[in-house]
Design an enzyme around this catalytic site. Structure first.
Site, PDB file in Angstrom:
ATOM      1  N   LYS A 292      99.344 121.758  92.539  1.00  0.00           N
ATOM      2  CA  LYS A 292      99.531 120.316  92.376  1.00  0.00           C
ATOM      3  C   LYS A 292      99.013 119.854  91.000  1.00  0.00           C
ATOM      4  O   LYS A 292      98.324 120.607  90.301  1.00  0.00           O
ATOM      5  CB  LYS A 292      98.823 119.588  93.523  1.00  0.00           C
ATOM      6  CG  LYS A 292      99.413 119.912  94.919  1.00  0.00           C
ATOM      7  CD  LYS A 292      98.797 119.041  96.006  1.00  0.00           C
ATOM      8  CE  LYS A 292      99.409 119.348  97.373  1.00  0.00           C
ATOM      9  NZ  LYS A 292      98.919 118.398  98.415  1.00  0.00           N
TER      10      LYS A 292
ATOM     11  N   TYR B  29     108.659 115.851 100.756  1.00  0.00           N
ATOM     12  CA  TYR B  29     107.696 115.409 101.771  1.00  0.00           C
ATOM     13  C   TYR B  29     108.326 114.498 102.821  1.00  0.00           C
ATOM     14  O   TYR B  29     107.613 113.753 103.497  1.00  0.00           O
ATOM     15  CB  TYR B  29     106.515 114.703 101.098  1.00  0.00           C
ATOM     16  CG  TYR B  29     105.512 115.665 100.474  1.00  0.00           C
ATOM     17  CD1 TYR B  29     104.771 116.542 101.269  1.00  0.00           C
ATOM     18  CD2 TYR B  29     105.284 115.684  99.104  1.00  0.00           C
ATOM     19  CE1 TYR B  29     103.845 117.413 100.714  1.00  0.00           C
ATOM     20  CE2 TYR B  29     104.352 116.556  98.543  1.00  0.00           C
ATOM     21  CZ  TYR B  29     103.635 117.415  99.357  1.00  0.00           C
ATOM     22  OH  TYR B  29     102.712 118.273  98.808  1.00  0.00           O
TER      23      TYR B  29
ATOM     24  N   ASN C 111      94.360 117.804  96.298  1.00  0.00           N
ATOM     25  CA  ASN C 111      93.809 118.992  96.971  1.00  0.00           C
ATOM     26  C   ASN C 111      94.429 120.297  96.468  1.00  0.00           C
ATOM     27  O   ASN C 111      94.493 121.290  97.185  1.00  0.00           O
ATOM     28  CB  ASN C 111      93.868 118.839  98.497  1.00  0.00           C
ATOM     29  CG  ASN C 111      95.286 118.752  99.027  1.00  0.00           C
ATOM     30  OD1 ASN C 111      96.257 118.791  98.267  1.00  0.00           O
ATOM     31  ND2 ASN C 111      95.416 118.642 100.335  1.00  0.00           N
TER      32      ASN C 111
ATOM     33  N   HIS D 176      99.767 123.223  97.638  1.00  0.00           N
ATOM     34  CA  HIS D 176     100.604 123.064  98.825  1.00  0.00           C
ATOM     35  C   HIS D 176     100.990 124.462  99.308  1.00  0.00           C
ATOM     36  O   HIS D 176     101.187 125.363  98.494  1.00  0.00           O
ATOM     37  CB  HIS D 176     101.899 122.294  98.499  1.00  0.00           C
ATOM     38  CG  HIS D 176     102.909 122.403  99.609  1.00  0.00           C
ATOM     39  ND1 HIS D 176     102.907 121.554 100.691  1.00  0.00           N
ATOM     40  CD2 HIS D 176     103.901 123.313  99.837  1.00  0.00           C
ATOM     41  CE1 HIS D 176     103.881 121.929 101.531  1.00  0.00           C
ATOM     42  NE2 HIS D 176     104.490 122.982 101.033  1.00  0.00           N
TER      43      HIS D 176
ATOM     44  N   GLU E 158     111.672 125.109 102.491  1.00  0.00           N
ATOM     45  CA  GLU E 158     110.978 124.705 101.257  1.00  0.00           C
ATOM     46  C   GLU E 158     111.292 125.627 100.081  1.00  0.00           C
ATOM     47  O   GLU E 158     111.411 125.162  98.940  1.00  0.00           O
ATOM     48  CB  GLU E 158     109.458 124.670 101.513  1.00  0.00           C
ATOM     49  CG  GLU E 158     109.076 123.551 102.473  1.00  0.00           C
ATOM     50  CD  GLU E 158     107.574 123.443 102.709  1.00  0.00           C
ATOM     51  OE1 GLU E 158     106.798 124.267 102.167  1.00  0.00           O
ATOM     52  OE2 GLU E 158     107.170 122.520 103.430  1.00  0.00           O
TER      53      GLU E 158
HETATM   54  P1  IDP Z   1      98.661 120.395 104.212  1.00  0.00           P
HETATM   55  O1  IDP Z   1      98.945 120.196 102.733  1.00  0.00           O
HETATM   56  O2  IDP Z   1      97.295 120.999 104.420  1.00  0.00           O
HETATM   57  O3  IDP Z   1      99.751 121.136 104.924  1.00  0.00           O
HETATM   58  P2  IDP Z   1      99.706 117.970 105.463  1.00  0.00           P
HETATM   59  O4  IDP Z   1      99.176 117.401 106.732  1.00  0.00           O
HETATM   60  O5  IDP Z   1     101.025 118.664 105.504  1.00  0.00           O
HETATM   61  O6  IDP Z   1      98.551 118.931 104.858  1.00  0.00           O
HETATM   62  O7  IDP Z   1      99.756 116.769 104.409  1.00  0.00           O
HETATM   63  C1  IDP Z   1     100.442 116.920 103.188  1.00  0.00           C
HETATM   64  C2  IDP Z   1      99.575 116.387 102.076  1.00  0.00           C
HETATM   65  O8  IDP Z   1      99.388 114.986 102.253  1.00  0.00           O
HETATM   66  C3  IDP Z   1      98.159 116.975 102.030  1.00  0.00           C
HETATM   67  O9  IDP Z   1      98.057 118.180 101.322  1.00  0.00           O
HETATM   68  C4  IDP Z   1      97.378 115.865 101.370  1.00  0.00           C
HETATM   69  O10 IDP Z   1      97.496 115.938  99.941  1.00  0.00           O
HETATM   70  C5  IDP Z   1      98.076 114.621 101.860  1.00  0.00           C
HETATM   71  N1  IDP Z   1      97.358 114.077 103.023  1.00  0.00           N
HETATM   72  C6  IDP Z   1      97.340 114.546 104.272  1.00  0.00           C
HETATM   73  N2  IDP Z   1      96.576 113.794 105.094  1.00  0.00           N
HETATM   74  C7  IDP Z   1      96.087 112.820 104.311  1.00  0.00           C
HETATM   75  C8  IDP Z   1      95.229 111.697 104.579  1.00  0.00           C
HETATM   76  O11 IDP Z   1      94.750 111.479 105.691  1.00  0.00           O
HETATM   77  N3  IDP Z   1      94.972 110.902 103.512  1.00  0.00           N
HETATM   78  C9  IDP Z   1      95.472 111.116 102.267  1.00  0.00           C
HETATM   79  N4  IDP Z   1      96.292 112.158 101.984  1.00  0.00           N
HETATM   80  C10 IDP Z   1      96.596 112.992 102.994  1.00  0.00           C
HETATM   81 MG    MG Z   2     101.747 120.565 105.175  1.00  0.00          MG
END
Ligand code: IDP
Ligand code: MG
Length: 145
Positions: free
Chosen positions: A11, A51, A114, A117, A128
């Site tokens: 990212k 997304y 974070n 992905h 994907e």
């Molecule tokens: P993942 O990346 O660990 O699979 P997902 O639930 O698929 O997590 O969510 C996609 C992305 O959305 C996450 O990597 C994160 O950057 C963002 N995200 C997920 N949950 C939250 C939240 O509660 N607040 C803000 N951003 C979130």
């Molecule tokens: Mg995810």
């Protein structure tokens, strides 16, 4: 375990903090080989399409804004059990909850920024990887096996 392919994205925070090489190094150390790779600045349309499963979630707008804030590295990783192995190396979504030694524990600053992905299932990995790479852009190690 079967050889799988999964999508990984470094990212914008991972790119701007200069850890592209370290991240790819960790994948390679664990037997995940890049078979397609590209640096790209996602358009809003591309981020929203990628997304789309999260479009009803409260964080969707912020997520797409962040993912289009700078260049990313998109890649396909191949290896034994690649989908789960990549998820294990990434760590939990919230870096505060990510296990020590995982990419998110070591490099991520927040739940938005974070760092990586990774596809969360083999089914999603197929969708994907095809979203970002045509089959002609994917390298094959078949000849070496
Ligand atoms: P993942 O990346 O660990 O699979 P997902 O639930 O698929 O997590 O969510 C996609 C992305 O959305 C996450 O990597 C994160 O950057 C963002 N995200 C997920 N949950 C939250 C939240 O509660 N607040 C803000 N951003 C979130
Ligand atoms: Mg995810």
């Amino acid at each position: 375990m079967a050889i799988e392919r999964t999508l990984s994205i470094i990212k914008p925070d991972g790119v701007s903090s200069g850890v592209i090489g370290k991240i790819i190094g960790r994948f390679e150390e664990k037997g995940l080989k890049p078979v397609a790779i590209r640096m790209q600045h996602l358009s809003r349309h591309e981020a929203e399409g990628f997304y789309a499963v999260h479009k009803e979630r409260p964080f969707f707008k912020d997520l797409c804004a962040f993912m289009t804030s700078g260049p990313v590295v998109v890649m396909i990783l191949e290896g034994e059990g690649a989908v789960q192995k990549n998820r294990d190396l990434m760590g939990a979504t919230d870096p505060k909850k990510a296990a020590p030694g995982t990419l998110r524990a070591d490099f991520a600053k927040s739940i938005d920024a974070n760092t990586v992905h990774g596809s969360d299932s083999l089914e999603n990995a197929k969708v994907e990887t095809a979203y970002f790479f045509r089959s002609t852009e994917q390298f094959s190690y078949e000849w070496k096996r």
